[in-house]
Design a protein around this motif. Structure first.
Motif, short mmCIF file in Angstrom:
data_model
loop_
_atom_site.label_atom_id
_atom_site.label_comp_id
_atom_site.label_asym_id
_atom_site.label_seq_id
_atom_site.Cartn_x
_atom_site.Cartn_y
_atom_site.Cartn_z
N GLN A 38 0.92 -1.33 -0.03
CA GLN A 38 0.05 0.15 0.18
C GLN A 38 0.95 1.15 -0.05
O GLN A 38 0.84 1.85 1.02
N ARG A 39 1.51 1.66 -1.06
CA ARG A 39 2.29 2.58 -1.36
C ARG A 39 2.08 3.12 -2.60
O ARG A 39 1.69 2.28 -3.68
N ALA A 40 2.62 4.37 -3.18
CA ALA A 40 2.38 4.91 -4.45
C ALA A 40 3.51 4.14 -5.31
O ALA A 40 4.56 3.77 -4.61
N ALA A 41 3.09 4.28 -6.41
CA ALA A 41 4.35 3.85 -7.54
C ALA A 41 4.59 4.94 -8.49
O ALA A 41 3.47 5.41 -8.95
N LEU A 98 6.61 -14.69 -8.82
CA LEU A 98 7.91 -14.72 -9.16
C LEU A 98 8.25 -13.46 -10.09
O LEU A 98 9.47 -12.95 -9.61
N LEU A 99 7.29 -12.94 -10.85
CA LEU A 99 7.70 -11.71 -11.24
C LEU A 99 7.69 -10.58 -10.49
O LEU A 99 8.65 -9.62 -10.45
N SER A 100 7.01 -10.65 -9.35
CA SER A 100 7.00 -9.64 -8.41
C SER A 100 8.16 -9.74 -7.64
O SER A 100 8.88 -8.61 -7.39
N ARG A 101 8.75 -10.93 -7.15
CA ARG A 101 9.74 -11.04 -6.50
C ARG A 101 11.01 -10.56 -7.33
O ARG A 101 12.02 -9.75 -6.81
N ALA A 102 11.11 -10.86 -8.66
CA ALA A 102 12.12 -10.47 -9.29
C ALA A 102 12.20 -8.94 -9.54
O ALA A 102 13.15 -8.34 -9.61
N ALA A 103 10.88 -8.38 -9.69
CA ALA A 103 10.73 -7.01 -9.99
C ALA A 103 11.27 -6.19 -8.54
O ALA A 103 12.02 -5.41 -8.67
N ALA A 104 11.11 -6.80 -7.29
CA ALA A 104 11.45 -6.19 -6.21
C ALA A 104 13.10 -6.06 -6.06
O ALA A 104 13.38 -5.00 -5.54
N ILE A 105 13.37 -7.34 -6.40
CA ILE A 105 14.99 -7.14 -6.31
C ILE A 105 15.48 -6.35 -7.37
O ILE A 105 16.78 -5.77 -6.87
N ARG A 106 15.22 -5.99 -8.28
CA ARG A 106 15.69 -5.04 -9.29
C ARG A 106 15.35 -3.67 -8.86
O ARG A 106 15.96 -2.86 -9.49
N ALA A 124 3.06 -8.30 -1.86
CA ALA A 124 2.96 -7.37 -0.79
C ALA A 124 4.12 -7.48 0.33
O ALA A 124 5.01 -6.78 0.88
N ALA A 125 4.56 -8.95 0.50
CA ALA A 125 5.66 -9.34 1.22
C ALA A 125 7.13 -8.74 0.72
O ALA A 125 7.81 -8.22 1.82
N ALA A 126 7.25 -8.67 -0.59
CA ALA A 126 8.34 -7.99 -1.20
C ALA A 126 8.17 -6.64 -1.09
O ALA A 126 9.34 -5.71 -1.54
N GLY A 127 7.18 -5.73 -0.60
CA GLY A 127 6.83 -4.36 -0.81
C GLY A 127 6.78 -3.73 -2.24
O GLY A 127 7.14 -2.72 -2.39
N LEU A 128 6.39 -4.75 -3.24
CA LEU A 128 6.21 -4.06 -4.52
C LEU A 128 4.55 -3.61 -4.61
O LEU A 128 3.79 -4.77 -4.71
#
Length: 228
Positions: A38-41, A98-106, A124-128
């Motif tokens: 729950q944050r802006a992008a 998995l896409l979300s995890r990869a996006a957060a890592i990058r 959400a856990a990845a903060g994305l």
């Protein structure tokens, strides 16, 4: 470009939408809402076009077959927002965990999907932040495929080109064409400053009918589109 993104992050979608109105541009993408962190992008658009599996280019036409979205994620980073055009489909996911995890890592700032997304707890856990039309558990495998990435797309009729500015928050999703970014941001900043002054006047006890008078209507008025 980084300065433009920083200025965009300081605004909200309502101020930007009003500014887009004043410049005769599409004011928002309808129907998308926050479904993960729950944050802006805010950032530059990196586009992905999805379609039915039959629309996927044959192997060799665009390199080996790959899972949808992976090339865009690998090419993106901080200050980018992945924009997935899936024509509003909610019968299967256009984005997953998995896409979300990869996006957060990058360090990608967020994801906007004109359709459904899944594995949202993982995002959400990845903060994305993921903005989409709906949540679903249904996979894209066998139901959807990547047609292209890095090409102009449409989200609910709003055109999005690579490098356009995208802002998504609790108010919705807005897109600023790169060529108009400076002018639209300047207008949005004026609107935000004027509304902050109006809020301060209300807090000081002035009546709302006085604060939201003709000046407010002029502030958010539409500018007629120039004929082309």
């Amino acid at each position: 470009m980084n300065d433009l993104v920083s200025r965009l992050r300081a605004l909200d979608t309502c101020a930007v939408s009003d500014a887009l109105d004043k410049h005769g541009l599409p004011s928002a993408v309808s129907g998308l809402r926050p479904l993960a962190a729950q944050r802006a992008a805010a950032g530059r658009a990196v586009t992905v076009l999805l379609g039915p599996p039959a629309a996927r280019p044959a192997e060799g036409a665009d390199g080996p077959k790959r899972h949808l979205g992976t090339a865009a994620v690998d090419a993106s980073g901080a200050g980018d927002v992945i924009v997935v055009a899936h024509q509003g489909r909610t019968d299967c996911a256009g984005w997953g965990g998995l896409l979300s995890r990869a996006a957060a890592i990058r360090g990608i700032d967020g994801v906007v999907v004109d359709g459904a997304a899944r594995d949202l707890a993982e995002a959400a856990a990845a903060g994305l932040p993921v903005f989409a039309r709906a949540a679903t558990a249904v996979t894209a495998r066998g139901r959807a495929a990547e047609v292209s990435w890095g090409e102009p797309v449409e989200l609910a009729g709003v055109p999005v080109a690579p490098g356009d500015l995208v802002l998504a928050d609790a108010g919705g999703v807005v897109v600023i064409p790169f060529a108009q970014a400076e002018a639209v941001l300047a207008t949005a900043e004026e609107i935000a400053a004027a509304e902050a002054a109006m809020a301060a006047a209300l807090d000081a006890g002035r009546p709302v009918s006085e604060v939201m008078g003709a000046t407010y209507e002029e502030l958010t008025g539409h500018r007629r589109r120039e004929s082309r």
